[in-house]
Design a protein around this motif. Sequence first.
Motif, PDB file in Angstrom:
ATOM      1  N   GLN A  50      39.688  34.255  39.136  1.00 55.83           N
ATOM      2  CA  GLN A  50      39.413  35.544  38.302  1.00 55.83           C
ATOM      3  C   GLN A  50      39.336  35.431  36.845  1.00 55.83           C
ATOM      4  O   GLN A  50      38.646  36.336  36.175  1.00 55.83           O
ATOM      5  CB  GLN A  50      40.543  36.409  38.826  1.00 55.83           C
ATOM      6  N   GLY A  51      40.255  34.406  36.420  1.00 58.03           N
ATOM      7  CA  GLY A  51      40.162  34.119  34.839  1.00 58.03           C
ATOM      8  C   GLY A  51      38.645  33.800  34.546  1.00 58.03           C
ATOM      9  O   GLY A  51      38.246  33.905  33.236  1.00 58.03           O
ATOM     10  N   ILE A  52      37.943  33.133  35.330  1.00 61.80           N
ATOM     11  CA  ILE A  52      36.515  32.693  34.795  1.00 61.80           C
ATOM     12  C   ILE A  52      35.480  33.675  35.448  1.00 61.80           C
ATOM     13  O   ILE A  52      34.090  33.261  35.192  1.00 61.80           O
ATOM     14  CB  ILE A  52      36.353  31.196  35.583  1.00 61.80           C
ATOM     15  N   GLY A  53      35.813  34.906  35.867  1.00 64.38           N
ATOM     16  CA  GLY A  53      34.986  35.993  36.004  1.00 64.38           C
ATOM     17  C   GLY A  53      34.434  35.936  37.519  1.00 64.38           C
ATOM     18  O   GLY A  53      33.799  37.024  37.705  1.00 64.38           O
ATOM     19  N   LEU A  54      35.124  35.242  38.261  1.00 59.03           N
ATOM     20  CA  LEU A  54      34.831  35.138  39.716  1.00 59.03           C
ATOM     21  C   LEU A  54      35.299  36.331  40.590  1.00 59.03           C
ATOM     22  O   LEU A  54      36.667  36.628  40.428  1.00 59.03           O
ATOM     23  CB  LEU A  54      34.927  33.908  40.565  1.00 59.03           C
ATOM     24  N   ASP A  55      34.830  37.238  41.374  1.00 62.85           N
ATOM     25  CA  ASP A  55      35.264  38.486  42.189  1.00 62.85           C
ATOM     26  C   ASP A  55      35.691  37.906  43.444  1.00 62.85           C
ATOM     27  O   ASP A  55      35.381  37.998  44.452  1.00 62.85           O
ATOM     28  CB  ASP A  55      34.195  39.450  42.351  1.00 62.85           C
ATOM     29  N   VAL A  56      37.125  37.848  43.422  1.00 57.93           N
ATOM     30  CA  VAL A  56      37.943  36.957  44.739  1.00 57.93           C
ATOM     31  C   VAL A  56      39.151  38.075  44.677  1.00 57.93           C
ATOM     32  O   VAL A  56      39.848  38.260  43.995  1.00 57.93           O
ATOM     33  CB  VAL A  56      38.163  35.635  44.298  1.00 57.93           C
ATOM     34  N   LYS A  57      39.662  38.039  46.045  1.00 56.40           N
ATOM     35  CA  LYS A  57      40.673  38.885  46.447  1.00 56.40           C
ATOM     36  C   LYS A  57      41.608  37.938  47.203  1.00 56.40           C
ATOM     37  O   LYS A  57      41.464  37.035  47.879  1.00 56.40           O
ATOM     38  CB  LYS A  57      40.310  40.255  47.301  1.00 56.40           C
ATOM     39  N   PRO A  58      43.127  38.241  47.039  1.00 58.04           N
ATOM     40  CA  PRO A  58      43.640  37.320  47.533  1.00 58.04           C
ATOM     41  C   PRO A  58      43.878  37.640  49.199  1.00 58.04           C
ATOM     42  O   PRO A  58      43.939  38.776  49.813  1.00 58.04           O
ATOM     43  CB  PRO A  58      45.278  37.933  47.126  1.00 58.04           C
ATOM     44  N   PRO A  59      43.810  36.530  49.729  1.00 55.66           N
ATOM     45  CA  PRO A  59      43.864  36.586  51.397  1.00 55.66           C
ATOM     46  C   PRO A  59      45.207  36.664  52.084  1.00 55.66           C
ATOM     47  O   PRO A  59      46.499  36.229  51.326  1.00 55.66           O
ATOM     48  CB  PRO A  59      43.285  35.285  51.963  1.00 55.66           C
ATOM     49  N   LYS A  60      45.314  37.574  53.134  1.00 56.47           N
ATOM     50  CA  LYS A  60      46.771  37.537  53.531  1.00 56.47           C
ATOM     51  C   LYS A  60      47.129  36.379  54.816  1.00 56.47           C
ATOM     52  O   LYS A  60      48.155  36.189  55.071  1.00 56.47           O
ATOM     53  CB  LYS A  60      46.752  38.867  54.241  1.00 56.47           C
ATOM     54  N   ALA A  61      46.066  35.570  54.796  1.00 51.79           N
ATOM     55  CA  ALA A  61      46.369  34.756  55.975  1.00 51.79           C
ATOM     56  C   ALA A  61      45.113  33.540  55.832  1.00 51.79           C
ATOM     57  O   ALA A  61      44.246  33.618  55.287  1.00 51.79           O
ATOM     58  CB  ALA A  61      46.099  35.281  57.351  1.00 51.79           C
ATOM     59  N   THR A  62      45.279  32.511  56.724  1.00 52.23           N
ATOM     60  CA  THR A  62      44.536  31.228  56.633  1.00 52.23           C
ATOM     61  C   THR A  62      44.948  30.533  55.336  1.00 52.23           C
ATOM     62  O   THR A  62      45.572  31.175  54.290  1.00 52.23           O
ATOM     63  CB  THR A  62      42.931  31.484  56.563  1.00 52.23           C
ATOM     64  N   PHE A  63      44.304  29.252  55.184  1.00 56.23           N
ATOM     65  CA  PHE A  63      44.449  28.547  53.899  1.00 56.23           C
ATOM     66  C   PHE A  63      43.188  28.561  53.137  1.00 56.23           C
ATOM     67  O   PHE A  63      42.650  27.420  52.574  1.00 56.23           O
ATOM     68  CB  PHE A  63      45.044  27.320  53.998  1.00 56.23           C
ATOM     69  N   TYR A  64      42.076  29.542  53.159  1.00 53.91           N
ATOM     70  CA  TYR A  64      40.895  29.375  52.758  1.00 53.91           C
ATOM     71  C   TYR A  64      40.905  30.744  51.792  1.00 53.91           C
ATOM     72  O   TYR A  64      41.458  32.009  51.824  1.00 53.91           O
ATOM     73  CB  TYR A  64      40.031  29.650  53.741  1.00 53.91           C
ATOM     74  N   MET A  65      39.817  30.502  50.711  1.00 58.08           N
ATOM     75  CA  MET A  65      39.664  31.749  49.892  1.00 58.08           C
ATOM     76  C   MET A  65      38.035  31.779  50.135  1.00 58.08           C
ATOM     77  O   MET A  65      37.120  30.783  49.763  1.00 58.08           O
ATOM     78  CB  MET A  65      40.126  31.438  48.333  1.00 58.08           C
TER      79      MET A  65
END
Length: 385
Positions: free
Chosen positions: A308-323
């Motif tokens: 998020q700090g480098i400007g990518l639009d990503v949301k926190p996952p509730k499960a798995t170990f992937y983003m």
Amino acid sequence: MYADRINALPPYLFAAIDESKARMLAKGVDVIDLGIGDPDQPTPSHIVESMCQAVRDPATHRYPSYTGMLEFRKAAARWCRETKDINIDPVNQTLTLIGSKEGVAHIPLAFINPGDVVLCPDPAYPVYKIGTQFAGGEPFIMPLLEENGFLPDLDAIPADMLARAKLMFINYPNNPTSATADRSFFEEVVEFSKDNDLIVVHDNAYSEMVYEGYQASSFLSVDGAMDVGIELFSLSKTYNMTGWRLGFAVGNEKLIKGLGKVKSNIDSGAFDAIQKAGITALTSSQQCVSDMNRIYEKRRDALLKGLQGIGLDVKPPKATFYMWVPVPKGYDSMGFSQLLLEKAGIVATPGVGFGQYGEGYIRFALTQSVERINEAVARMEKLRL
């Protein structure tokens, strides 16, 4: 020299990633691998010790049962009851697998005739589609779109495809998108499958990799699901046992029997010593699972903050170990993953490798320490994306 079914396959995604990583390592690059979902932490010591004891027992050295040790199937059924609130008959509704991948690949061989349609999500684990093709079936793609919460739009499936469809794969918590599904979606799937005479295969390999109190439901816990479905569980991610190759299928008795017939003609079952270690994993304290999830959650938070700090639009996952991360403007998924590898020494999986609807995304796996994740973020910052 190869059969047509082999010639028709694209290069297996993770094998291609390994080759690219090897080339960079050969150049002396300090590679940070956030690509393949292989846990970096060791198998818990009590499971390892159980295996050591079992492998010294000569009784485990002979051919194992095709269906798996009854003791293991009882442990799996008990685990399902205690963690997922589903009642499973260990004799007729449970089957030991050499990892859940085996179940995914072999289920179409049990139920699909040439020309039958299988409803496959996209983006998704490639073996859903490949297993279908090996059985002579025709995959029909169900797009998983962000605007739909990465759930398939069942109403959008054409009637002519449904008339030929025999089986549907679903997978929540989801690989690669890390999306989750609630009970209402599973209820919709049950109704849809009954209306269209479909077998449902729920790949639930990431059921225990959860954060912030989230609990992943079992498809089979929904009324009517046992009439139409089978669910696959894996010890690989839950207990850091990827190399051990152990999982199990539970569900409708006829479906379990069909998959078992394929197994009995292809392999000799999982090594009994590994199944004994699996019994230990399933029946002992689950504190090791909670401890591992806390580690992954810290890694998730570190990568989330950095991206998020480098400007990518990503949301926190509730499960798995992937983003599952949208790529920056001006890049496609292959181009961005190549940039990360060649200019920053970071391995990430291009979304298009999971299917056409994965284009525009890359997948990061939380399989490095917080320190290495922070180093990866620092390298990405230098790219000035």
